[in-house]
Motif scaffolding. Structure first.
Motif: not given
Length: 334
Positions: A129-136, A153-157
């Motif tokens: 969970k990376a909220p400031c790394n969306a679609s990255e 897009p929500d920063g999760t993987a």
């Protein structure tokens, strides 16, 4: 139906250099020479052209997550009572040393949360969970294996990764220098033999396993289009293949991993392993760099780097079959 050729590499010289997983982790560049000063090579016995059809290529452990960290801190991190194992020269796995970690300064709103949980088949479910790394895009590191993935897009993987260590440590590294780290125990790993082939970009590589005399495309031929079943592997019935890495991103790091339950199977015999390369417009007339990681009988991880010269673009559609690159698995019933 158009015919395609497969070229069985049995006698051309395939350049293979033993190197550390550290090289793969920090640049995916292969050394031009071994420590002795001359390249290490594998000799194969002849190049044979063969015709082929058009469609023929020649228990869950308790989670122990660690807090998110900036990448510069990760490279110097030392886990409590844990050794991070990396692939090393001379078929060894060497620990990654580092001083005691300083407390990072990260905005609470951008903190990266990463967890790892053991699953069936000596797999690990990794959640980020990376909220400031969306679609990255980010690079996931595990014991010498590296793959490129992209957050939602929500920063999760959410990823399912074959473990290469009983104490499995995972690092997610983002381009801005931040990342996360998680670990879990994988007690079922010693029951599996595991072979990895990893590469960068559109290399056209494939890992094939033909179990107990299976022919191509028969039952028991495990490859990208017939991956096998983890549930059956957990019962000792057969192997399975996992492909990880987002190939839609430029120069992505991709890996294919074949796993077989050698410690629980009731079968006897050999499993034929080969790496195959399809000649495409994206890789023709280039040198493809890759690496194999090989772990058997619960032993150390063996590492081998390779460079393969892909034929000119007039050979698009052909396949190179590297039969001698990976030693076949020898299976005895338990």
């Amino acid at each position: 139906m158009a015919q395609k050729k497969s070229i069985v590499l049995g006698g051309a010289t395939l350049c293979v250099a033993l190197a550390t997983g550290y090289v793969m982790q920090f640049g995916f560049e292969l050394p031009s020479q071994s420590k002795s000063g001359s390249p290490a090579t594998v000799q194969v016995s002849a190049i044979t052209d063969t015709s082929a059809k058009a469609d023929e290529p020649v228990a869950a452990a308790e989670m122990n997550a660690l807090p998110s960290l900036p990448l510069d801190a990760l490279t110097n991190a030392q886990l409590p009572d844990t050794t991070v194992e990396m692939a090393a020269v001379q078929d060894d796995v060497a620990p990654l040393p580092g001083p005691v970690l300083d407390q990072p300064q990260i905005s609470p709103d951008c903190a990266i949360d990463m967890t790892a949980t053991a699953a069936a088949g000596a797999m690990v479910d990794v959640s980020i969970k990376a909220p400031c790394n969306a679609s990255e895009r980010f690079t996931l590191h595990h014991n010498g294996m590296m793959v490129t993935e992209v957050t939602q897009p929500d920063g999760t993987a959410t990823l399912s990764i074959p473990a290469l260590s009983e104490t499995a440590v995972f690092i997610a590294a983002f381009a801005n220098g931040e990342g996360g780290l998680a670990q879990t125990d994988v007690p079922s790993l010693p029951f599996y033999d595991r072979v990895v082939v990893q590469w960068r970009g559109q290399a056209g590589l494939q890992l094939h396993a033909r179990e107990f005399g299976a022919n191509y495309f028969d039952q028991g031929h495990i490859w990208h289009d017939a991956k096998g079943d983890i549930a059956e592997a957990a019962q000792g019935k057969g192997g399975f293949l996992t492909r990880i890495g987002n190939e839609d991103t430029p120069d992505a790091l991709v890996a294919e991993i074949y796993s077989f339950p050698a410690g629980t199977t009731a079968r006897n015999g050999d499993i034929a392993l080969s790496v195959e390369a399809e000649v495409t417009l994206r890789n023709c007339n280039t040198d493809v760099e890759a690496q194999t990681l090989d772990m058997r009988d619960g032993g150390v991880l063996k590492v081998q780097d390779l460079t393969l010269a892909i034929p000119e673009c007039g050979s698009v559609g052909d396949f190179l079959v590297l039969k001698n690159l990976i030693e076949d698995l020898k299976i005895a019933s338990n």
